[in-house]
Design a protein around this motif. Structure first.
Motif, mmCIF file in Angstrom:
data_model
loop_
_atom_site.group_PDB
_atom_site.id
_atom_site.type_symbol
_atom_site.label_atom_id
_atom_site.label_comp_id
_atom_site.label_asym_id
_atom_site.label_seq_id
_atom_site.Cartn_x
_atom_site.Cartn_y
_atom_site.Cartn_z
ATOM 1 N N ALA A 1 27.279 23.594 -28.993
ATOM 2 C CA ALA A 1 28.515 24.380 -28.940
ATOM 3 C C ALA A 1 29.677 23.587 -29.528
ATOM 4 C CB ALA A 1 28.813 24.790 -27.504
ATOM 5 N N ALA A 2 29.731 22.290 -29.245
ATOM 6 C CA ALA A 2 30.815 21.462 -29.773
ATOM 7 C C ALA A 2 30.723 21.359 -31.292
ATOM 8 C CB ALA A 2 30.766 20.069 -29.140
ATOM 9 N N THR A 3 29.496 21.229 -31.804
ATOM 10 C CA THR A 3 29.313 21.140 -33.251
ATOM 11 C C THR A 3 29.744 22.439 -33.930
ATOM 12 O OG1 THR A 3 27.429 19.704 -32.853
ATOM 13 C CG2 THR A 3 27.622 20.622 -35.057
ATOM 14 N N GLU A 4 29.383 23.581 -33.345
ATOM 15 C CA GLU A 4 29.785 24.865 -33.914
ATOM 16 C C GLU A 4 31.298 25.054 -33.857
ATOM 17 O OE1 GLU A 4 27.573 27.845 -31.839
ATOM 18 O OE2 GLU A 4 25.682 27.318 -32.838
ATOM 19 N N ALA A 5 31.935 24.650 -32.746
ATOM 20 C CA ALA A 5 33.391 24.777 -32.616
ATOM 21 C C ALA A 5 34.103 23.887 -33.636
ATOM 22 C CB ALA A 5 33.820 24.419 -31.199
ATOM 23 N N ARG A 6 33.592 22.673 -33.829
ATOM 24 C CA ARG A 6 34.181 21.752 -34.808
ATOM 25 C C ARG A 6 34.053 22.328 -36.214
ATOM 26 N NH1 ARG A 6 31.208 17.592 -33.767
ATOM 27 N NH2 ARG A 6 32.503 16.909 -32.041
ATOM 28 N N ALA A 7 32.877 22.894 -36.566
ATOM 29 C CA ALA A 7 32.683 23.479 -37.882
ATOM 30 C C ALA A 7 33.595 24.685 -38.083
ATOM 31 C CB ALA A 7 31.216 23.894 -38.063
ATOM 32 N N HIS A 8 33.804 25.477 -37.026
ATOM 33 C CA HIS A 8 34.682 26.648 -37.122
ATOM 34 C C HIS A 8 36.138 26.222 -37.304
ATOM 35 C CE1 HIS A 8 36.024 30.729 -36.577
ATOM 36 N NE2 HIS A 8 36.833 30.353 -35.577
ATOM 37 N N ALA A 9 36.567 25.158 -36.584
ATOM 38 C CA ALA A 9 37.945 24.685 -36.683
ATOM 39 C C ALA A 9 38.233 24.087 -38.053
ATOM 40 C CB ALA A 9 38.231 23.659 -35.590
ATOM 41 N N LEU A 10 37.240 23.398 -38.626
ATOM 42 C CA LEU A 10 37.428 22.782 -39.934
ATOM 43 C C LEU A 10 37.219 23.768 -41.078
ATOM 44 C CD1 LEU A 10 35.654 19.365 -39.330
ATOM 45 C CD2 LEU A 10 38.109 19.823 -39.372
ATOM 46 N N GLY A 11 36.745 24.963 -40.754
ATOM 47 C CA GLY A 11 36.554 25.980 -41.778
ATOM 48 C C GLY A 11 35.253 25.832 -42.542
ATOM 49 N N GLU A 12 34.348 25.052 -42.037
ATOM 50 C CA GLU A 12 33.056 24.895 -42.701
ATOM 51 C C GLU A 12 32.171 26.061 -42.297
ATOM 52 O OE1 GLU A 12 31.452 21.203 -41.471
ATOM 53 O OE2 GLU A 12 33.084 20.021 -42.324
ATOM 54 N N ASN A 13 31.661 26.765 -43.259
ATOM 55 C CA ASN A 13 30.732 27.868 -42.980
ATOM 56 C C ASN A 13 29.316 27.365 -43.142
ATOM 57 O OD1 ASN A 13 32.608 29.778 -42.366
ATOM 58 N ND2 ASN A 13 32.794 30.523 -44.479
#
Length: 154
Positions: A19-31
């Protein structure tokens, strides 16, 4: 003094929280696009592996080409004419398995004594022999096995 690693003996190396990895990717805009399960591709890979394991070409045996004038016969299944309609019952003869030959003088004496003892036992109390049959029915999609003892299903 005993050494105990933090998290116990069976601890695994620290893995990042999903969940943390997905949240970090979403915040950084990485799809990060997840792979979509393509059942046809996987089925083709399985079929290809089965063909290779069976010694066939990886693409499989080419499908037979149907003549153009026989579209009406496609949904009719022709019977196997090489298989007889009735199965003839064969007579059953039991297979005799010989005892292994004794090796050495002690085993020879023991085998002779056992033969004499068995003959005396059979003379005093005869052995009741039971007739057993194994009936096997094999069809294209199923195999059935039954054991008959004295004509009754066991």
């Amino acid at each position: 003094m005993r050494f105990r690693p933090p998290g116990g003996l069976g601890s695994q190396p620290n893995r990042p929280d999903k969940a943390a990895t997905e949240a970090r990717a979403h915040a950084l805009g990485e799809n990060k696009e997840e792979g979509v399960f393509d059942s046809n591709r996987h089925l083709r890979e399985i079929e290809r592996a089965e063909n290779v394991a069976a010694g066939l070409p990886p693409e499989g045996v080419p499908a037979p080409v149907e003549p153009e004038g026989q579209e009406g016969k496609r949904d009719f299944r022709n019977p196997h004419l090489d298989t007889p309609a009735e199965v003839q019952e064969e007579t059953f003869t039991p297979v005799h398995v010989p005892d292994p030959a004794p090796q050495g003088i002690v085993e020879s004496i023991r085998a002779a004594a056992n033969k004499v003892i068995k003959k005396v036992q059979r003379f005093i109390k005869p052995v009741k022999r039971s007739h057993k049959e194994v009936v096997i029915n094999v069809e294209s999609l199923e195999t059935r096995v039954a054991v008959l003892e004295e004509g009754r299903l066991e």
